[in-house]
Motif scaffolding. Sequence first.
Motif, short mmCIF file in Angstrom:
data_model
loop_
_atom_site.label_atom_id
_atom_site.label_comp_id
_atom_site.label_asym_id
_atom_site.label_seq_id
_atom_site.Cartn_x
_atom_site.Cartn_y
_atom_site.Cartn_z
N PRO A 13 0.82 -1.21 0.00
CA PRO A 13 0.00 0.00 0.00
C PRO A 13 0.86 1.26 0.00
N MET A 61 -4.34 12.90 -0.53
CA MET A 61 -5.17 12.24 0.48
C MET A 61 -5.64 13.27 1.51
N TYR A 84 -19.22 14.12 -2.37
CA TYR A 84 -18.43 13.69 -3.53
C TYR A 84 -18.84 14.47 -4.78
N MET A 91 -12.07 14.98 -7.03
CA MET A 91 -12.02 13.53 -6.80
C MET A 91 -11.23 12.80 -7.87
N HIS A 95 -6.09 10.70 -4.61
CA HIS A 95 -6.16 9.25 -4.42
C HIS A 95 -7.41 8.88 -3.63
N GLY A 96 -7.69 9.66 -2.60
CA GLY A 96 -8.88 9.36 -1.82
C GLY A 96 -9.05 10.31 -0.67
N LEU A 97 -10.20 10.19 -0.02
CA LEU A 97 -10.38 10.98 1.19
C LEU A 97 -11.20 10.21 2.21
N HIS A 98 -10.90 10.49 3.46
CA HIS A 98 -11.71 9.93 4.53
C HIS A 98 -12.79 10.94 4.82
#
Lengths: 105, 127
Positions: A13, A61, A84, A91, A95-98
Motif C-alpha cells: 500500500p 489524500m 463527492y 475527486m 487518491h482518496g479521502l476519509h
Amino acid sequence: MFKLPKNWLLRSPLQAYIRNCSSTAANSPVNEQLILDKLRGKFPKAATISVEDTSGGCGAMFNVSVETPDFQGLSVMKQHKLVYETLKDEMTKIHGLHLQTRISK
Amino acid sequence: MSLRKAYCSTKSKEEIEKLVKNNKVVVFMKGVPEQPQCGFSNAVVQILRMHGVTYDSHNVLADNSLRQAVKDFSNWPTIPQIYINGEFVGGCDIMLQMHQSGDLIEELEKAGIRSVLLDKNKNEEKK
C-alpha cells in the motif's frame, strides 16, 4: 497455504501510495483551501467543515468532515454522495479521502 | 482488436449488474484480498474478515474495463465499493462506520449471513 512476501503490509500500500503521490502531485492543484472553499460554497449553513491534507502536502489524500443541517433526512450514503458530487473535479485528481458527515441542527 | 479490447472497452451496465448479483457480498477493490494495494481496500478486507464473510472480489487494477464502469454504475467516485444483496452499500468509510455502529451485522443478517463476531464477542455488540 498462500504465502505472503515479507513486509507486504508495509510494502504494497505504501508503494502504491508513494507512486500515486508522485504522479498526481505534478498536475494536481488540489489543496485544503480549494476543498474548503468548495464545501463552504455548497453548504453555507454548515456548523463545521474541516479539511486536512494527510498526504504530507502532496495533495493526494485528505480527511474531510462536514456537519450541516443539509444532511437532514439523507442516509449516510446520500450524505457522502452529496459531498463527492461537490468535489467532483477534485475527486478525479486525488487518491482518496476519509469522509465523515454529521447532521447538525 | 485485442489491445483495443484490453485498454479501451468498458464493461456495460448489464455486465456489472451480473457481477454484483453473483454473490451476497461483492467487493470491487484495488488488489486482491490476500494483497490489497490500497489502504482503503485493505480496511474493507480486514472488516469483512473480522465478520467471517466470504465474498466475491474484483480487482479494478487488473481490469481497466471495470474501473470506470463500476464508478459509473454506482455513481460513486472511489474504490473500494461494497455490494450486499446486489445493493450498493458504500465505500471504506461507510463500512467502517457500519462496523463500529453494529449496523453491518444487521445488514449482513438481512442478506442471510451471520457475522462470526456475534459468536466471538458479545461485548462487541454493545459498542
